[in-house]
Design a protein around this motif. Structure first.
Motif, PDB file in Angstrom:
ATOM      1  N   MET A 115       0.566 -13.788  13.036  1.00  0.00           N
ATOM      2  CA  MET A 115       1.294 -12.590  13.455  1.00  0.00           C
ATOM      3  C   MET A 115       2.530 -12.360  12.599  1.00  0.00           C
ATOM      4  N   ALA A 116       3.269 -13.410  12.328  1.00  0.00           N
ATOM      5  CA  ALA A 116       4.490 -13.265  11.530  1.00  0.00           C
ATOM      6  C   ALA A 116       4.174 -12.784  10.121  1.00  0.00           C
ATOM      7  N   CYS A 117       3.114 -13.300   9.552  1.00  0.00           N
ATOM      8  CA  CYS A 117       2.750 -12.899   8.186  1.00  0.00           C
ATOM      9  C   CYS A 117       2.185 -11.479   8.151  1.00  0.00           C
ATOM     10  N   LEU A 118       1.412 -11.107   9.173  1.00  0.00           N
ATOM     11  CA  LEU A 118       0.881  -9.747   9.213  1.00  0.00           C
ATOM     12  C   LEU A 118       1.991  -8.710   9.304  1.00  0.00           C
ATOM     13  N   GLN A 119       3.059  -9.061   9.973  1.00  0.00           N
ATOM     14  CA  GLN A 119       4.175  -8.121  10.112  1.00  0.00           C
ATOM     15  C   GLN A 119       4.853  -7.844   8.775  1.00  0.00           C
ATOM     16  N   GLU A 120       4.605  -8.699   7.793  1.00  0.00           N
ATOM     17  CA  GLU A 120       5.164  -8.479   6.455  1.00  0.00           C
ATOM     18  C   GLU A 120       4.297  -7.538   5.623  1.00  0.00           C
ATOM     19  N   CYS A 121       3.040  -7.306   6.052  1.00  0.00           N
ATOM     20  CA  CYS A 121       2.151  -6.413   5.315  1.00  0.00           C
ATOM     21  C   CYS A 121       2.528  -4.958   5.581  1.00  0.00           C
ATOM     22  N   LYS A 122       2.482  -4.148   4.554  1.00  0.00           N
ATOM     23  CA  LYS A 122       2.888  -2.749   4.671  1.00  0.00           C
ATOM     24  C   LYS A 122       1.670  -1.831   4.719  1.00  0.00           C
ATOM     25  N   ASN A 123       1.811  -0.760   5.495  1.00  0.00           N
ATOM     26  CA  ASN A 123       0.803   0.294   5.616  1.00  0.00           C
ATOM     27  C   ASN A 123      -0.501  -0.198   6.231  1.00  0.00           C
ATOM     28  N   ILE A 124      -0.388  -1.118   7.187  1.00  0.00           N
ATOM     29  CA  ILE A 124      -1.522  -1.445   8.041  1.00  0.00           C
ATOM     30  C   ILE A 124      -1.110  -1.168   9.483  1.00  0.00           C
ATOM     31  N   THR A 125      -2.111  -0.940  10.336  1.00  0.00           N
ATOM     32  CA  THR A 125      -1.842  -0.834  11.775  1.00  0.00           C
ATOM     33  C   THR A 125      -2.121  -2.195  12.387  1.00  0.00           C
ATOM     34  N   LEU A 126      -1.143  -2.743  13.090  1.00  0.00           N
ATOM     35  CA  LEU A 126      -1.238  -4.099  13.626  1.00  0.00           C
ATOM     36  C   LEU A 126      -1.253  -4.055  15.150  1.00  0.00           C
ATOM     37  N   LEU A 127      -2.310  -4.622  15.737  1.00  0.00           N
ATOM     38  CA  LEU A 127      -2.417  -4.743  17.187  1.00  0.00           C
ATOM     39  C   LEU A 127      -2.333  -6.213  17.564  1.00  0.00           C
TER      40      LEU A 127
END
Length: 697
Positions: A115-127
């Motif tokens: 989760m922490a690493c996904l929050q660093e990705c830009k222009n994705i929708t995260l659920l």
């Protein structure tokens, strides 16, 4: 140590290759060739590899593109295993160029750094699921947010290959009845995991081709199949929601993909396709385990197998009674007639007339519900032509890294072939003896044009193209093939007469194919300028034509119209044609789309002094209603009416005069343009389809 590690890996791959499910591995993998099998054992065959992702101290944040109108939503459900998720997302970013897309990632209650690493990705929708919901419900949750035409479900333990999504979508573009399209799944050590999924008459599923060579012919054609694994599938959003998404009977996971594919086929009446060009590496079982045990996610596979059989058992009666999955592979096309085409190259339809005709003929064979096989003598894997043929459904007799000869490849497919359509005399000489060994095959000799006739005519202008004795030898070969073949195909009635007079019995005319284009909105006479020519310059009559045009005809024209410009279109212009470039002569070389020149030029010229057969360039100009000045050789075999359909000129003086008159005479120009649509309609695909049907069925 490094060498020892490599040898250990090789041994591991080979143990799997030899003993996993294969009683006779050299037969199942290599068509019975011990030699080929030994080559693979000692490492002469290439294994595709992907390293298992390693945990890193730092992951560079990924920034995805942002599109205003994406076509596809890529849904990735993840549970822990961040190193695999990162590799998957990185591959999407790298290998998804031609398609506009958006990414939705569902973190299904991960406890690691996901989760922490996904929050660093830009222009994705995260659920984020606070509790683990499982693959099925996570995918349904993400799909509910999709606003695109397509949804692609992709496992996080995958690495997508070059143009993967383009190839998946292209199946929908080329097949109106496509419902689900799945990828070729390959293990990281290069062996095949799945070339589509099959279900037998008892409802048992299997990954077709598991643990075998992913490059084999039988795994590399677009095929209807029972299902494709949810590791990578594409579906239209409206269809997914028409079926209420993945069926939650199968929650949390397993068989939801098989059930979806059956629902698409038997409820929506659409097809499920396996697309071999969309290659995806799959690290199988990373999140759920490889075997059902200890209450893991994989254990639901056993329970859901029963649910699936109960849901669909009434439909299994459509399948073969055999439990052998090889009997199930082509269940949806088993009754179709099968035609093998052999030509010199792939149909390079935007480069030469013969290729364009072959390309249109392949479409006609599909219109007639044939199963089509194609082998090119040269350049068998050239794109985009190869990929387009595969996506149409052509079964390419081609293995890019095969150690097998063309004869060995042909012997694999010939037992199931009904018709062998072999183009050009040299290919009939090479392959007709092999074809004749199979008594049930109808041998069709496609002359393309009478080669000896073209060469005889060329000697008037170019003695280097052959000798009288050599041309006579070729003539006797062509006449012999025409007498021996079950059916001989020519493109003009005059060539049919020549062969019938020489003793050929079953000669049919199958001309070039020319779809009539919409002409509304095309520029008017006064809004056009210049003249153009087109032709492949590997075909020597075209080189002779432009040299004659520029060297002798145009000087007369330029005396009266010094500003008239010429465009010499066509692929592979040789030095002598390139040398013609000037402020009045353009030689652009190969262009994929030449329509702008046909739409904006005022005249088309075809000063052909020799050749044979029907000239595709004449029909191509007529498709656009572009008036033509040509010679007797240029318009032969088309039944055109002089001064109504075309302007005719056979000498330097008359050619120059016809160009000048038609270029300036609006009334005459409009009359010829108007009649060309009527004249070219007799070469429309539906007309030629009936000719093909009469010739070979």
């Amino acid at each position: 140590m490094h060498l020892l590690r490599l040898l250990s890996k090789r041994l591991f791959y080979l143990v799997i290759l030899i003993f996993r499910f294969n009683k006779y591995p050299h037969r199942t993998k290599n068509g019975g060739s011990i030699k080929s099998f030994i080559h693979q054992l000692i490492g002469l065959r290439h294994f595709q590899k992907a390293e298992i992702p390693q945990k890193q101290a730092f992951y560079l944040p990924l920034e995805f593109p942002s599109f205003d109108a994406p076509a596809v939503t890529i849904v990735v459900a993840v549970f822990n295993q961040w190193r695999f998720t990162y590799k998957c997302l990185e591959s999407i970013l790298k290998n998804t160029r031609e398609v506009q897309y958006k990414v939705i990632v569902v973190d299904d209650g991960s406890a690691d750094e996901t989760m922490a690493c996904l929050q660093e990705c830009k222009n994705i929708t995260l659920l984020r699921n606070d509790q683990n919901m499982g693959f099925l419900r996570s995918c349904n949750k993400a799909a509910a947010l999709a606003t695109t035409k397509y949804i692609c479900f992709l496992n996080n333990d995958t690495i997508v290959g070059h143009r993967w999504l383009y190839h998946l979508i292209n199946v929908f573009n080329m097949h109106d009845d496509a419902g689900v399209v799945g990828a070729k799944l390959v293990y990281p050590y290069g062996l095949l995991q799945e070339a589509g999924g099959l279900v037998n008459a008892t409802g048992a599923p299997a990954n077709f081709g598991r643990w075998t060579n992913s490059g084999d012919l039988k795994y590399n054609y677009l095929r209807e199949t029972d299902y494709c694994s949810g590791a990578c599938i594409l579906i239209e959003k409206q269809d997914f929601f028409a079926l209420n998404g993945f069926n939650e009977k199968y929650a949390p996971a397993y068989y939801e993909d098989t059930d979806l594919c059956f629902a698409v086929r038997f409820r929506l009446r659409k097809k499920v396709f396996y697309q071999p060009l969309a290659e995806v590496i799959h690290f199988e079982g990373i999140s759920s385990g490889k075997r059902p045990e200890n209450g893991n996610a994989k254990s639901y596979q056993v329970r859901n197998a029963v649910t699936f059989v109960n849901e669909w058992k009434s439909f299994f009666s459509y399948f073969s009674d055999s439990r052998d999955f090889n009997d199930q592979v082509d269940k949806f096309s088993r009754e179709k007639k099968k035609i093998l085409i052999i030509d010199g190259t792939l149909p390079l339809y935007d480069k030469d007339s013969g290729s364009r005709r072959m390309n249109e003929l392949i479409k006609i064979f599909f219109m007639l519900d044939f199963e089509v096989y194609f082998m090119a003598e040269n350049r068998g894997g050239e794109d985009p032509y190869y990929s387009e043929l595969v996506t149409w459904g052509v079964r390419m007799v081609y293995e890019p890294q095969s150690l097998r000869s063309k004869e060995e490849l042909l012997n694999e497919v010939l037992p199931r072939i009904n018709y062998a359509w072999i183009a050009r005399p040299h290919l009939n000489e090479a392959y007709s003896p092999l074809i004749r060994k199979y008594k049930g095959i109808t041998w069709i000799y496609d002359t393309v044009d009478l080669h000896y006739l073209r060469l005889e005519r060329s000697l008037v202008y170019d003695q280097s193209q052959g000798t009288r004795s050599g041309i006579e030898e070729l003539k006797q070969k062509e006449l012999s093939f025409a007498r021996e073949a079950d059916v001989t195909i020519v493109v003009t009635p005059s060539e049919k007469d020549i062969l019938m007079d020489a003793g050929a019995k079953n000669v049919r005319v199958i001309p070039n194919v020319h779809p009539v284009k919409e002409r509304a909105g095309l520029p008017a006479f006064e809004d056009r300028e210049g003249i153009c020519f087109i032709g492949s310059y590997e075909h020597l009559p075209n080189v002779d034509a432009v040299l004659w045009l520029v060297g002798e005809i145009m000087p007369l024209i330029w005396k009266r119209a010094p500003d008239m410009k010429i465009t010499l279109l066509g692929s592979n212009p040789p030095p002598e044609v390139l040398a013609l470039k000037s402020d009045r002569i353009t030689v652009p070389g190969y262009l994929h789309d030449v329509s702008v020149y046909f739409q904006n030029s005022r005249l088309f010229v075809a000063p052909l002094r020799y050749g044979a057969g029907m000239k595709g360039k004449i029909g191509q100009a007529m498709e656009y209603g572009l008036p033509i000045v040509s010679t007797d050789i240029g318009i032969e075999g088309m039944g055109l009416v002089i001064n109504r359909d075309v302007a005719l000129a056979n000498t330097v003086e008359t050619f120059a005069a016809e160009v000048l008159d038609l270029y300036s005479n609006k009334e005459r120009w409009e009359g010829i343009a108007r009649h060309s649509a009527e004249s070219i309609s007799k070469y429309a695909p539906e007309v030629v389809r009936d000719l093909v049907k009469q010739a070979i069925l």
